[in-house]
Design a protein around this motif. Structure first.
Motif, PDB file in Angstrom:
ATOM      1  N   THR A 199       0.719  -1.245   0.142  1.00 42.26           N
ATOM      2  CA  THR A 199      -0.172   0.104   0.099  1.00 42.26           C
ATOM      3  C   THR A 199       0.732   0.701   0.085  1.00 42.26           C
ATOM      4  OG1 THR A 199      -2.142   1.037   1.175  1.00 42.26           O
ATOM      5  CG2 THR A 199      -0.768   0.289   2.404  1.00 42.26           C
ATOM      6  N   ASN A 200       0.092   2.241   0.177  1.00 45.41           N
ATOM      7  CA  ASN A 200       1.428   3.205   0.070  1.00 45.41           C
ATOM      8  C   ASN A 200       0.734   4.756   0.490  1.00 45.41           C
ATOM      9  OD1 ASN A 200      -0.550   5.970  -1.613  1.00 45.41           O
ATOM     10  ND2 ASN A 200      -1.685   3.706  -2.190  1.00 45.41           N
ATOM     11  N   VAL A 201       1.361   5.557   1.111  1.00 54.80           N
ATOM     12  CA  VAL A 201       1.166   7.861   1.609  1.00 54.80           C
ATOM     13  C   VAL A 201       0.747   8.248   0.175  1.00 54.80           C
ATOM     14  CG1 VAL A 201       1.336   9.013   2.845  1.00 54.80           C
ATOM     15  CG2 VAL A 201       1.672   6.674   3.471  1.00 54.80           C
ATOM     16  N   ASN A 202       0.040   8.846  -0.529  1.00 58.43           N
ATOM     17  CA  ASN A 202       0.082   9.243  -1.185  1.00 58.43           C
ATOM     18  C   ASN A 202       1.129   9.060  -2.410  1.00 58.43           C
ATOM     19  OD1 ASN A 202      -1.179  11.340  -0.620  1.00 58.43           O
ATOM     20  ND2 ASN A 202       0.383  12.490   0.654  1.00 58.43           N
ATOM     21  N   GLY A 203       0.843   8.203  -3.044  1.00 57.17           N
ATOM     22  CA  GLY A 203       1.488   7.555  -3.776  1.00 57.17           C
ATOM     23  C   GLY A 203       3.272   7.120  -3.759  1.00 57.17           C
ATOM     24  N   ALA A 204       3.552   7.378  -2.880  1.00 60.21           N
ATOM     25  CA  ALA A 204       4.799   6.852  -2.124  1.00 60.21           C
ATOM     26  C   ALA A 204       5.038   5.366  -1.159  1.00 60.21           C
ATOM     27  CB  ALA A 204       5.196   8.373  -1.284  1.00 60.21           C
ATOM     28  N   PHE A 205       5.898   4.611  -1.782  1.00 56.06           N
ATOM     29  CA  PHE A 205       5.615   3.052  -0.943  1.00 56.06           C
ATOM     30  C   PHE A 205       7.512   3.121  -0.224  1.00 56.06           C
ATOM     31  CE2 PHE A 205       3.152   3.019  -4.497  1.00 56.06           C
ATOM     32  CZ  PHE A 205       2.323   1.856  -4.470  1.00 56.06           C
ATOM     33  N   VAL A 206       8.241   4.596  -0.534  1.00 53.32           N
ATOM     34  CA  VAL A 206       9.322   4.375   0.219  1.00 53.32           C
ATOM     35  C   VAL A 206       9.451   5.593   1.129  1.00 53.32           C
ATOM     36  CG1 VAL A 206      10.127   2.402  -1.054  1.00 53.32           C
ATOM     37  CG2 VAL A 206      10.507   4.195  -1.626  1.00 53.32           C
ATOM     38  N   PRO A 207      10.435   5.480   1.814  1.00 53.89           N
ATOM     39  CA  PRO A 207      10.392   6.782   3.030  1.00 53.89           C
ATOM     40  C   PRO A 207      11.373   8.085   2.438  1.00 53.89           C
ATOM     41  CG  PRO A 207      11.159   5.219   4.096  1.00 53.89           C
ATOM     42  CD  PRO A 207      10.711   4.357   2.764  1.00 53.89           C
ATOM     43  N   GLY A 208      11.280   8.997   1.601  1.00 56.13           N
ATOM     44  CA  GLY A 208      12.942   9.761   1.481  1.00 56.13           C
ATOM     45  C   GLY A 208      13.270   9.919   0.013  1.00 56.13           C
ATOM     46  N   SER A 209      13.813   9.356  -1.357  1.00 56.07           N
ATOM     47  CA  SER A 209      13.812   9.788  -1.869  1.00 56.07           C
ATOM     48  C   SER A 209      14.296   8.652  -3.069  1.00 56.07           C
ATOM     49  CB  SER A 209      15.174  11.004  -2.569  1.00 56.07           C
ATOM     50  OG  SER A 209      15.208  11.150  -4.042  1.00 56.07           O
ATOM     51  N   LEU A 210      14.225   8.746  -4.205  1.00 54.86           N
ATOM     52  CA  LEU A 210      14.223   7.374  -5.114  1.00 54.86           C
ATOM     53  C   LEU A 210      15.510   8.184  -5.578  1.00 54.86           C
ATOM     54  CD1 LEU A 210      10.976   5.909  -6.893  1.00 54.86           C
ATOM     55  CD2 LEU A 210      11.997   4.949  -4.869  1.00 54.86           C
ATOM     56  N   MET A 211      15.731   8.754  -6.068  1.00 57.22           N
ATOM     57  CA  MET A 211      17.343   8.955  -6.107  1.00 57.22           C
ATOM     58  C   MET A 211      18.659   9.341  -4.513  1.00 57.22           C
ATOM     59  SD  MET A 211      15.392  12.599  -7.909  1.00 57.22           S
ATOM     60  CE  MET A 211      16.717  13.053  -9.111  1.00 57.22           C
ATOM     61  N   ASP A 212      17.917   8.767  -3.929  1.00 57.26           N
ATOM     62  CA  ASP A 212      19.313   8.945  -2.915  1.00 57.26           C
ATOM     63  C   ASP A 212      20.377   7.548  -3.486  1.00 57.26           C
ATOM     64  OD1 ASP A 212      18.559  10.594  -2.155  1.00 57.26           O
ATOM     65  OD2 ASP A 212      17.160   9.347  -0.198  1.00 57.26           O
ATOM     66  N   GLU A 213      21.803   7.845  -2.899  1.00 59.92           N
ATOM     67  CA  GLU A 213      22.557   7.388  -3.612  1.00 59.92           C
ATOM     68  C   GLU A 213      22.137   5.895  -3.220  1.00 59.92           C
ATOM     69  OE1 GLU A 213      24.207   7.389  -5.833  1.00 59.92           O
ATOM     70  OE2 GLU A 213      24.445   4.899  -5.806  1.00 59.92           O
ATOM     71  N   ASP A 214      21.648   5.355  -1.594  1.00 59.93           N
ATOM     72  CA  ASP A 214      21.659   4.182  -1.157  1.00 59.93           C
ATOM     73  C   ASP A 214      20.759   3.895  -0.062  1.00 59.93           C
ATOM     74  OD1 ASP A 214      21.861   1.923   1.283  1.00 59.93           O
ATOM     75  OD2 ASP A 214      23.252   2.857   2.598  1.00 59.93           O
TER      76      ASP A 214
END
Ligand code: FUL
Length: 746
Positions: free
Chosen positions: A280-295
């Motif tokens: 499921t999701n919160v406002n279409g986000a499935f992971v916290p933080g940015s998907l552009m992060d290196e790690d």
């Protein structure tokens, strides 16, 4: 050196231990979502992470490896990347559209799924939607009887290609956008796409929205979209604003060196998961933080998580600089070698490649794109045709019954080697029947039981000491390496760190065909230039042609640098042992139209095609990265052009680019001054900028001065930087850039 006897002894000794451990640490796949209960220790979290597994859909999708995008719509005809808020759709009129040609091209390239942009941000629907007039039915295409979604879906089905749809959530034209009514509109459109066109394998929701701070704000009812998709197309993965597939974080085609498929989740409650039998999701986000992060998924990250999800990376990139077709980019199609590099850095870094190939105004995939795709497929097929280790023998320091080392060579990525339960390392040795020469290596984990390996390295030996070959962190579904060729009788794989007992499902070594490359100081030059050819394989021979033809073994052999005095296309090929051919490469070298001196230093990252970029007769397109623009940061630009003799001048022109999103602004003014001797400049003409500084569209603007009864030998061009980036721009106060290409005197 570890001998086979010692290996066997180690195995036998370990067996008893293994059986005991198997009882103590029995692990089972946890599915693609798991909640972390407060108070769980880091060790417990890591072991949970090691047992998070893909859903059936995610696994099937991962195995596709290469998927493709079709961006085709209003922008194809208006030469834009993002549309505008207007309803002019009469330009959309492909004259020779052939969906079968698209499908054939994809199939030949080894692309397994075609995702069609059914509606881009401009709102024009490629099917006759009942819910708007912004559809293909209101364009001249087939006199309003066309349905591109049907044409493509049918063509895919006929050819056995999977079919997917991209439906842009952001719709700059739809009246209801910004209100709750839009959610219903969007579901209606989804319903049409998911019920009228047969099986859909992927639904792609773009996160992009260009409304800006004062624009409309849409609260998307994501969960209702996901529920609808699950109901209507239970076999479709939902990407990238979706629960099944994650955006890798760039549009370059290159994934991370450490690419984890198990990430911290946003949801904290198992009931949320039950709601859609998926994540499921919160406002279409499935992971916290940015998907552009290196790690995104190392121990450091996951031990702080409140849930863990299987969320694999999709690496999207276009074969051209733009997502849509632009004639000006016909010569900027990624070369076969570049596409292969992208493959190694997407599929070979635990991702799925989503390669965009945009059809042109005719409605056909352009010849240049087809040629590149063919070249890519040729190189990949030639490389991976023969696993030089397939008849080798594999031994491990320890292994479980039924999970022996031999399984890494059986060609089945679901059978695998693993050491004892919860043992976090191990070593395997692959003994080849005879010494083999190779330059490519492949490893696969069995992700059906989870992604576990955190650090590994491989060595090789040709009878003597072990030498290091490759090393890495994650493996995941697939990890690929390329290196200068080596000859070895054995390869040793060591798993140094793992979240729990590691698995290895496949091991391969291969010899890729040789590749030629053309090296020079830049593709534009002054008086003459020197071109060198090179190849990545010691044994390979190079041949070339300067007459436009494709070289072969009967062409001129390359023995020393080639000197060019005039504009020429250099084509080269490398031919390896046994006549194994590389893909021919070619570069057009352009002789400058005038002698000139550039008085300002350009930025090293944006050299254009070399020193003579600004006078080579090749014009930059609306893309500062197209390799033709020369970039200057925070300064004025000055150049002096020498026409060789006093000549009549009718027009002076200097083209500059404005791309405010990249901090690139047009000069405030361009001053031209003339001289007969190159020392005393007079007769100055100043052309001021007429394009608004806050013009957000990308603009190429010529600063043109027409002249009458004028003659001179030297022309001095001075472009005045407009100063710091404005307060409203993305980098307020930072020095602004000037991008020039090119200076034209006629
Ligand atoms: C982006 C869009 O804005 C581009 O136009 C393109 O569709 C790309 C795949 O995604 O977010």
């Amino acid at each position: 050196m570890i001998t086979f006897t010692r290996f066997r002894m180690a195995c036998a000794g370990a067996a008893v231990l293994l059986m005991m451990q198997a009882v103590a640490f029995a692990q089972k796949p946890l599915g693609n979502f798991v909640v972390i209960t407060p108070g769980e220790s880091p060790e417990e979290i890591i072991r949970k992470a090691a047992n998070v597994t893909p859903s059936r859909l995610q696994y099937e999708w991962q195995k596709l490896e290469v998927t493709g995008f079709i961006h085709f719509g209003k922008n194809t005809f208006t030469n834009r990347e993002w549309g505008t808020r207007d309803s002019t759709i009469h330009q959309f009129n492909p004259t020779a559209l052939d969906a079968a040609q698209w499908v054939r091209t994809f199939k030949d390239a080894g692309i397994k799924l075609m995702i069609l942009v059914a509606k881009h941000h401009d709102g024009l629907c490629m099917w006759p939607s009942k819910y708007t007039t912004m559809t293909i039915a209101h364009t001249p295409y087939k006199n309003g009887t066309g349905d591109l979604v049907k044409e493509v879906a049918d063509a895919c089905r006929k050819a056995g290609l999977k079919f997917g749809v991209y439906l842009s959530p952001w719709d700059m034209n739809e009246q209801t956008y910004g209100s709750d009514a839009y959610n219903e509109h969007f579901r209606n459109q989804l319903t049409e796409l998911l019920t009228n066109y047969g099986d859909v394998a992927e639904v792609w929701f773009d996160g992009a929205c260009g409304e800006g701070p004062n624009g409309k704000k849409q609260v998307y009812d994501w969960n209702s979209y996901y529920a609808l998709i699950r109901r209507l197309q239970p076999n479709a993965v939902i990407a990238v604003t979706g629960p099944d597939v994650r955006w890798v974080g760039t549009e370059s085609g290159y994934g991370r060196k450490s690419e984890w498929s198990v990430l911290p989740g946003v949801a904290t409650n198992a009931d949320d998961i039950a709601a859609h039998s998926q994540q499921t999701n919160v406002n279409g986000a499935f992971v916290p933080g940015s998907l552009m992060d290196e790690d995104l998924g190392s121990r450091k990250i996951i031990t702080k998580a409140s849930s863990l999800i299987w969320y694999p990376a999709e690496t999207d990139v276009s074969i051209r600089p733009g997502w849509f077709y632009h004639e000006a980019e016909d010569d900027l199609v990624a070369t076969p070698a570049k596409l292969v590099d992208i493959y190694f850095n997407s599929v070979g870094l635990n991702g799925v490649l989503l390669l965009n190939v945009p059809p042109d105004k005719r409605g056909l995939i352009h010849e240049n794109d087809i040629a590149s795709l063919r070249g890519m497929r040729y190189i990949l097929d030639e490389t991976f045709r023969t696993n030089l280790a397939s008849d080798a023998a594999a031994r491990a320091t320890e292994e479980q019954k039924g999970r022996e080392a031999k399984h890494i060579l059986d060609g089945d990525s679901e059978t695998y080697w693993t050491p004892g339960e919860a043992r976090t390392g191990g070593t395997l040795e692959v003994r080849l029947k005879r010494p083999r020469t190779f330059n490519t290596l492949m490893l696969q984990e069995n992700i059906l039981v989870g992604q576990r390996v955190e650090k590994f390295h491989c060595d090789y030996s040709n009878g003597g000491a072990w030498k290091p070959l490759v090393e890495g962190t994650t493996i995941g579904y697939k990890r690929l390496f390329r290196f200068p060729e080596v000859t070895a009788a054995s390869v040793r794989i060591t798993i140094d760190e793992s979240r729990t007992n590691p698995t290895l499902a496949s091991f391969g070594i291969y010899m890729a065909p040789p590749q030629a490359s053309i090296e020079s100081a830049g593709s534009s030059f002054g008086g003459s230039t020197e071109v060198r050819l090179a190849t990545d394989q010691k044994q390979a021979k190079l041949y070339y042609a300067l007459d436009g033809r494709t070289p072969n073994a009967r062409s001129t052999p390359y023995t020393r640098p080639i000197r060019l005095e005039r504009s020429t296309t250099v084509a080269a090929i490398a031919i390896g042992a046994g006549g194994r051919k590389g893909v021919p490469v070619r570069t057009r070298f352009n002789k400058a139209r005038y002698a000139y001196e550039l008085k300002t230093e350009h930025n090293k990252a944006y050299p254009g095609s070399g020193m003579y970029t600004l006078v080579d007769g090749v014009l930059g397109a609306k893309n500062f990265k197209d390799g033709r623009w020369m970039g200057f940061d925070g300064r004025d630009v000055e150049a002096v052009i020498d026409l060789g003799a006093v000549k009549e001048i009718h027009t002076l022109s200097a083209r500059f680019l404005q791309d405010v999103g990249a901090g690139i602004f047009l000069p405030a003014s361009v001053e031209y001054a003339l001289s007969d001797d190159g020392a005393a400049f007079g007769r100055a003409h100043v052309v001021t900028n007429t394009v608004p500084v806050d013009e957000k569209e990308i603009v190429v603007h010529p600063f043109t001065q027409t002249m009458t009864n004028t003659a001179a030998r030297y022309v001095r061009v001075r472009a005045k930087n407009m100063g710091a980036c404005p307060a409203w721009s993305i980098s307020p106060g930072a020095p602004s850039w000037l991008f020039a290409d090119e200076f034209i005197i006629e």
